[in-house]
Write a protein that holds these residues in place. Structure first.
Motif, mmCIF file in Angstrom:
data_model
loop_
_atom_site.group_PDB
_atom_site.id
_atom_site.type_symbol
_atom_site.label_atom_id
_atom_site.label_comp_id
_atom_site.label_asym_id
_atom_site.label_seq_id
_atom_site.Cartn_x
_atom_site.Cartn_y
_atom_site.Cartn_z
ATOM 1 N N ASP A 11 0.837 -1.202 0.000
ATOM 2 C CA ASP A 11 0.000 0.000 0.000
ATOM 3 C C ASP A 11 0.872 1.253 0.000
ATOM 4 O O ASP A 11 0.562 2.239 -0.692
ATOM 5 N N TYR A 12 1.963 1.214 0.758
ATOM 6 C CA TYR A 12 2.872 2.365 0.815
ATOM 7 C C TYR A 12 3.500 2.634 -0.557
ATOM 8 O O TYR A 12 3.539 3.778 -1.032
ATOM 9 N N ILE A 13 3.983 1.583 -1.200
ATOM 10 C CA ILE A 13 4.600 1.730 -2.516
ATOM 11 C C ILE A 13 3.625 2.350 -3.513
ATOM 12 O O ILE A 13 4.008 3.142 -4.384
ATOM 13 N N SER A 14 2.347 1.994 -3.367
ATOM 14 C CA SER A 14 1.330 2.433 -4.324
ATOM 15 C C SER A 14 0.932 3.892 -4.147
ATOM 16 O O SER A 14 0.291 4.476 -5.025
ATOM 17 N N LYS A 15 1.301 4.484 -3.011
ATOM 18 C CA LYS A 15 0.961 5.881 -2.766
ATOM 19 C C LYS A 15 1.909 6.822 -3.517
ATOM 20 O O LYS A 15 3.015 6.448 -3.901
ATOM 21 N N ILE A 16 1.458 8.060 -3.688
ATOM 22 C CA ILE A 16 2.245 9.073 -4.397
ATOM 23 C C ILE A 16 2.427 10.308 -3.516
ATOM 24 O O ILE A 16 1.487 10.729 -2.829
ATOM 25 N N GLY A 17 3.625 10.867 -3.527
ATOM 26 C CA GLY A 17 3.890 12.128 -2.843
ATOM 27 C C GLY A 17 3.600 12.102 -1.353
ATOM 28 O O GLY A 17 3.971 11.164 -0.637
ATOM 29 N N ALA A 18 2.872 13.139 -0.877
ATOM 30 C CA ALA A 18 2.617 13.311 0.558
ATOM 31 C C ALA A 18 1.768 12.186 1.135
ATOM 32 O O ALA A 18 1.789 11.946 2.354
ATOM 33 N N SER A 19 1.022 11.485 0.282
ATOM 34 C CA SER A 19 0.190 10.393 0.789
ATOM 35 C C SER A 19 1.056 9.254 1.337
ATOM 36 O O SER A 19 0.609 8.477 2.179
ATOM 37 N N LYS A 20 2.311 9.153 0.871
ATOM 38 C CA LYS A 20 3.233 8.173 1.428
ATOM 39 C C LYS A 20 3.513 8.491 2.902
ATOM 40 O O LYS A 20 3.529 7.600 3.756
ATOM 41 N N PHE A 21 3.746 9.772 3.171
ATOM 42 C CA PHE A 21 4.010 10.196 4.546
ATOM 43 C C PHE A 21 2.798 9.916 5.424
ATOM 44 O O PHE A 21 2.928 9.421 6.546
ATOM 45 N N THR A 22 1.615 10.219 4.921
ATOM 46 C CA THR A 22 0.377 10.007 5.684
ATOM 47 C C THR A 22 0.216 8.546 6.065
ATOM 48 O O THR A 22 -0.085 8.218 7.217
ATOM 49 N N LEU A 23 0.424 7.643 5.098
ATOM 50 C CA LEU A 23 0.264 6.220 5.385
ATOM 51 C C LEU A 23 1.341 5.723 6.335
ATOM 52 O O LEU A 23 1.049 4.965 7.273
ATOM 53 N N ALA A 24 2.581 6.144 6.123
ATOM 54 C CA ALA A 24 3.666 5.737 7.024
ATOM 55 C C ALA A 24 3.372 6.184 8.452
ATOM 56 O O ALA A 24 3.612 5.441 9.413
ATOM 57 N N ASN A 25 2.823 7.383 8.590
ATOM 58 C CA ASN A 25 2.458 7.906 9.909
ATOM 59 C C ASN A 25 1.338 7.080 10.539
ATOM 60 O O ASN A 25 1.360 6.802 11.743
ATOM 61 N N GLN A 26 0.366 6.673 9.730
ATOM 62 C CA GLN A 26 -0.722 5.838 10.243
ATOM 63 C C GLN A 26 -0.195 4.484 10.737
ATOM 64 O O GLN A 26 -0.606 3.990 11.785
ATOM 65 N N ILE A 27 0.720 3.891 9.974
ATOM 66 C CA ILE A 27 1.306 2.607 10.371
ATOM 67 C C ILE A 27 2.128 2.776 11.648
ATOM 68 O O ILE A 27 2.066 1.946 12.563
ATOM 69 N N TYR A 28 2.881 3.883 11.718
ATOM 70 C CA TYR A 28 3.716 4.168 12.893
ATOM 71 C C TYR A 28 2.856 4.346 14.146
ATOM 72 O O TYR A 28 3.220 3.883 15.235
ATOM 73 N N SER A 29 1.698 5.021 13.998
ATOM 74 C CA SER A 29 0.844 5.362 15.144
ATOM 75 C C SER A 29 -0.115 4.233 15.534
ATOM 76 O O SER A 29 -0.779 4.318 16.570
ATOM 77 N N ARG A 30 -0.198 3.216 14.720
ATOM 78 C CA ARG A 30 -1.127 2.120 14.962
ATOM 79 C C ARG A 30 -0.741 1.343 16.217
ATOM 80 O O ARG A 30 0.436 1.158 16.520
ATOM 81 N N GLU A 31 -1.756 0.891 16.947
ATOM 82 C CA GLU A 31 -1.492 0.076 18.126
ATOM 83 C C GLU A 31 -0.867 -1.254 17.711
ATOM 84 O O GLU A 31 -1.061 -1.728 16.591
ATOM 85 N N GLU A 32 -0.140 -1.845 18.633
ATOM 86 C CA GLU A 32 0.501 -3.131 18.365
ATOM 87 C C GLU A 32 -0.542 -4.175 17.975
ATOM 88 O O GLU A 32 -1.656 -4.166 18.489
ATOM 89 N N TYR A 33 -0.165 -5.046 17.058
ATOM 90 C CA TYR A 33 -1.111 -6.053 16.553
ATOM 91 C C TYR A 33 -1.671 -6.905 17.680
ATOM 92 O O TYR A 33 -0.957 -7.350 18.578
ATOM 93 N N HIS A 34 -2.991 -7.110 17.616
ATOM 94 C CA HIS A 34 -3.659 -8.038 18.528
ATOM 95 C C HIS A 34 -4.714 -8.790 17.727
ATOM 96 O O HIS A 34 -5.499 -8.163 16.993
ATOM 97 N N PRO A 35 -4.748 -10.120 17.847
ATOM 98 C CA PRO A 35 -5.700 -10.917 17.059
ATOM 99 C C PRO A 35 -7.147 -10.448 17.165
ATOM 100 O O PRO A 35 -7.905 -10.543 16.196
ATOM 101 N N ALA A 36 -7.516 -9.929 18.328
ATOM 102 C CA ALA A 36 -8.905 -9.512 18.539
ATOM 103 C C ALA A 36 -9.304 -8.363 17.611
ATOM 104 O O ALA A 36 -10.491 -8.166 17.332
ATOM 105 N N PHE A 37 -8.317 -7.597 17.118
ATOM 106 C CA PHE A 37 -8.609 -6.444 16.263
ATOM 107 C C PHE A 37 -8.261 -6.707 14.794
ATOM 108 O O PHE A 37 -8.245 -5.789 13.985
ATOM 109 N N ASP A 38 -7.979 -7.958 14.488
ATOM 110 C CA ASP A 38 -7.682 -8.357 13.113
ATOM 111 C C ASP A 38 -9.008 -8.706 12.436
ATOM 112 O O ASP A 38 -9.588 -9.766 12.672
ATOM 113 N N PHE A 39 -9.492 -7.808 11.587
ATOM 114 C CA PHE A 39 -10.826 -7.959 10.992
ATOM 115 C C PHE A 39 -10.981 -9.253 10.202
ATOM 116 O O PHE A 39 -12.046 -9.876 10.193
ATOM 117 N N TRP A 40 -9.927 -9.663 9.514
ATOM 118 C CA TRP A 40 -10.019 -10.815 8.619
ATOM 119 C C TRP A 40 -9.618 -12.133 9.261
ATOM 120 O O TRP A 40 -9.727 -13.189 8.623
#
Length: 199
Positions: A11-40
């Motif tokens: 998803d990051y590779i597919s972004k262009i320009g400032a949207s790369k920063f936005t997505l990287a920031n979202q991934i950085y700020s995301r809570e640590e993985y927990h199975p209970a919050f894994d939608f799939w």
């Protein structure tokens, strides 16, 4: 080390320009993985168990029984029906798929395709794609590039690696990308690391 999922990296590779920063920031700020919050997770685990235990296709419907999340109850049924269409009348046997990490400097990408399937005598390792958004050929190519260069070796040298867009019952298994394109991914990894370290 920075550890992220294959989906996040693509998803990051597919972004262009400032949207790369936005997505990287979202991934950085995301809570640590927990199975209970894994939608799939219930759907993914249900499909894996279905193959491991060699069940009848009708058993896939049991994935829905214990669901309490309204969004899952809405999204899962159509995906299960689409997966049944993919199965069709194929003769299928399970084998354990490979797992590894792709490393680029401080970045670690988890390569964990869910399915190892002998389909009518042909061996496939398949990454499942559940998202509503259509899987583009570009994203599929990038996923296949990483799986083919990192996992296609040893016992899996003659296996076909593929990505299944479950909702559209579309199997991507061919890509024009090869190892000569890896520097492109390494460049994207470096840009991700630089953004991550700036946050």
């Amino acid at each position: 080390m920075i550890n992220i999922s294959l989906t996040d990296f693509i998803d990051y590779i597919s972004k262009i320009g400032a949207s790369k920063f936005t997505l990287a920031n979202q991934i950085y700020s995301r809570e640590e993985y927990h199975p209970a919050f894994d939608f799939w997770k219930p759907l993914r685990d249900g499909i894996i168990d279905f193959h491991k235990l060699d069940k009848d296709k009708s058993e896939l419907d049991k994935i829905l029984i214990d669901l309490t999340d309204k969004k899952k109850k809405t999204r899962y049924p159509s995906l299960i029906e689409s997966y049944k269409l993919f199965l069709g009348r194929k003769k299928i046997e399970w084998f354990e798929p490979p797992f590894e990490e792709w490393k680029a400097n401080d970045l670690r990408i988890r390569l964990n395709p869910e399915l190892g399937l002998d389909i009518n005598g042909n061996l496939y390792v398949i990454k499942l794609y559940f998202k509503t958004d259509k899987l583009s050929q570009m994203k599929a190519d990038l996923i296949l590039l990483l799986m083919n260069t990192q996992l296609k070796k040893g016992d899996f040298n003659k296996v076909t690696f593929a990505v299944l867009d479950v909702e559209r019952n579309k199997l991507f298994e061919k890509t024009k990308l090869s190892e000569i394109h890896l520097p492109l991914l390494e460049g994207e990894a470096l840009s991700f690391i630089n953004i991550w370290n700036s946050l």
